[in-house]
Write an enzyme that holds these catalytic residues in place. Structure first.
Site, PDB file in Angstrom:
ATOM      1  N   THR A   8      -1.591   7.452  -0.237  1.00 32.15           N
ATOM      2  CA  THR A   8      -2.861   7.386  -0.984  1.00 32.15           C
ATOM      3  C   THR A   8      -3.700   6.189  -0.560  1.00 32.15           C
ATOM      4  O   THR A   8      -4.886   6.121  -0.868  1.00 32.15           O
ATOM      5  CB  THR A   8      -2.580   7.250  -2.487  1.00 32.15           C
ATOM      6  OG1 THR A   8      -1.892   6.004  -2.698  1.00 32.15           O
ATOM      7  CG2 THR A   8      -1.716   8.385  -3.016  1.00 32.15           C
ATOM      8  N   ASP A  18      -0.882  -4.695  12.565  1.00 32.85           N
ATOM      9  CA  ASP A  18      -0.311  -5.060  11.268  1.00 32.85           C
ATOM     10  C   ASP A  18      -0.037  -6.567  11.249  1.00 32.85           C
ATOM     11  O   ASP A  18       0.865  -7.046  11.934  1.00 32.85           O
ATOM     12  CB  ASP A  18       0.995  -4.279  11.036  1.00 32.85           C
ATOM     13  CG  ASP A  18       1.482  -4.468   9.603  1.00 32.85           C
ATOM     14  OD1 ASP A  18       1.724  -5.616   9.209  1.00 32.85           O
ATOM     15  OD2 ASP A  18       1.601  -3.465   8.878  1.00 32.85           O
ATOM     16  N   ASP A  58       3.553  -7.688  10.232  1.00 31.50           N
ATOM     17  CA  ASP A  58       4.540  -7.445  11.297  1.00 31.50           C
ATOM     18  C   ASP A  58       4.383  -8.481  12.414  1.00 31.50           C
ATOM     19  O   ASP A  58       5.368  -8.966  12.969  1.00 31.50           O
ATOM     20  CB  ASP A  58       4.357  -6.045  11.905  1.00 31.50           C
ATOM     21  CG  ASP A  58       4.952  -4.965  10.997  1.00 31.50           C
ATOM     22  OD1 ASP A  58       5.639  -5.318  10.011  1.00 31.50           O
ATOM     23  OD2 ASP A  58       4.707  -3.775  11.269  1.00 31.50           O
ATOM     24  N   ARG A  84       0.834  -1.192   0.000  1.00 35.37           N
ATOM     25  CA  ARG A  84       0.000   0.000   0.000  1.00 35.37           C
ATOM     26  C   ARG A  84       0.858   1.227   0.000  1.00 35.37           C
ATOM     27  O   ARG A  84       1.774   1.349   0.806  1.00 35.37           O
ATOM     28  CB  ARG A  84      -0.857   0.044   1.275  1.00 35.37           C
ATOM     29  CG  ARG A  84      -2.050  -0.791   1.216  1.00 35.37           C
ATOM     30  CD  ARG A  84      -3.082  -0.319   2.184  1.00 35.37           C
ATOM     31  NE  ARG A  84      -2.624  -0.319   3.580  1.00 35.37           N
ATOM     32  CZ  ARG A  84      -3.429  -0.080   4.580  1.00 35.37           C
ATOM     33  NH1 ARG A  84      -4.699   0.185   4.354  1.00 35.37           N
ATOM     34  NH2 ARG A  84      -2.990  -0.080   5.803  1.00 35.37           N
TER      35      ARG A  84
HETATM   36  N1  URA Z   1      -3.084  -4.515   7.046  1.00 31.11           N
HETATM   37  C1  URA Z   1      -2.939  -5.023   8.284  1.00 31.11           C
HETATM   38  O1  URA Z   1      -2.085  -5.866   8.538  1.00 31.11           O
HETATM   39  N2  URA Z   1      -3.776  -4.589   9.251  1.00 31.11           N
HETATM   40  C2  URA Z   1      -4.746  -3.707   9.015  1.00 31.11           C
HETATM   41  O2  URA Z   1      -5.479  -3.362   9.930  1.00 31.11           O
HETATM   42  C3  URA Z   1      -4.850  -3.175   7.705  1.00 31.11           C
HETATM   43  C4  URA Z   1      -4.017  -3.592   6.737  1.00 31.11           C
END
Ligand code: URA
Length: 212
Positions: free
Chosen positions: A112, A204, A207, A108
């Site tokens: 944007t 995330d 992560d 991403r």
């Molecule tokens: N990607 C993720 O890992 N968590 C989110 O909340 C949104 C995108």
């Protein structure tokens, strides 16, 4: 988490799934356990998402006698969206080891929130396969909509999307782009934050899976 249904989104309802989602959300769950939970939940979601996976009858020989069995009408191809989707594919391969695996690399643009594609590779024969598109987090829906669009262009006849946590705006966005693609998940949250993260979500996923 919401109880309000949404068209085209199939929420996997099961106490075991709810317990695992709770542990996934917990910020104190360490990476090895997070990965294992995500893999197990992926199996539960895939179990429901593949209910319409077509099989035909065949004969199988047991040690004692012939029996009726089932075999796939078309191959199953898992297409994880890199990188968090990889953990889903690992889990599902344990219950469907003959599935082939393609990969879609998307990240991403953090300003944007639009997806940028950097890798796209499908196994041979994918055009006639049933594809399970995998991303644990259906957040804005932009990456999954772009991924599904790429797969559609390859002439994939059957596509199902499997995630773990979906946001309502993300489901709406993906449904608008691919109205025929069923979406399955283990939790549906109402909102996204300003960075496009699902709230409450689980943070995330990439992560937390890879400890980055
Ligand atoms: N990607 C993720 O890992 N968590 C989110 O909340 C949104 C995108």
């Amino acid at each position: 988490m919401t109880e309000q249904p949404i068209n085209g989104f199939h929420l996997v309802r099961h106490p075991i799934a709810d317990l695992k989602v709770t542990a996934l959300r917990d910020k104190n769950t360490p990476a090895p356990e997070f990965r294992r939970l995500l893999q197990e939940l992926s199996q539960l979601v895939a179990y429901e998402a593949l209910r319409d996976f077509e099989v035909e009858s065949c004969r199988v020989e047991t040690p004692l006698a012939p029996a009726r069995g089932a075999r796939p009408v078309r191959p199953l191809v898992l297409v994880p969206v890199l990188r968090a989707g990889l953990a889903m594919a690992d889990g599902i391969l344990r219950i469907f080891p003959s599935a082939a695996v393609g990969h879609i690399g998307m990240f991403r643009n953090e300003e944007t929130l639009e997806p940028v594609s950097y890798y796209f590779r499908l196994p041979p024969g994918a055009a006639g396969a049933h594809v399970l598109l995998l991303d644990p987090m259906l957040a804005t829906g932009n990456s999954l909509a772009a991924a599904a669009e790429k797969l559609k262009k390859e002439g994939i006849p059957r596509m199902t999307c499997a995630c773990i946590v979906a946001s309502r705006p993300g489901v709406e966005r993906l449904r608008a782009a691919q109205p025929d693609m069923p979406i399955f998940g283990a939790a549906l949250d109402e909102a996204l934050d300003a960075r496009g993260y699902i709230t409450p979500g689980l943070g995330d996923a990439g992560d937390r899976i890879f400890g980055t």
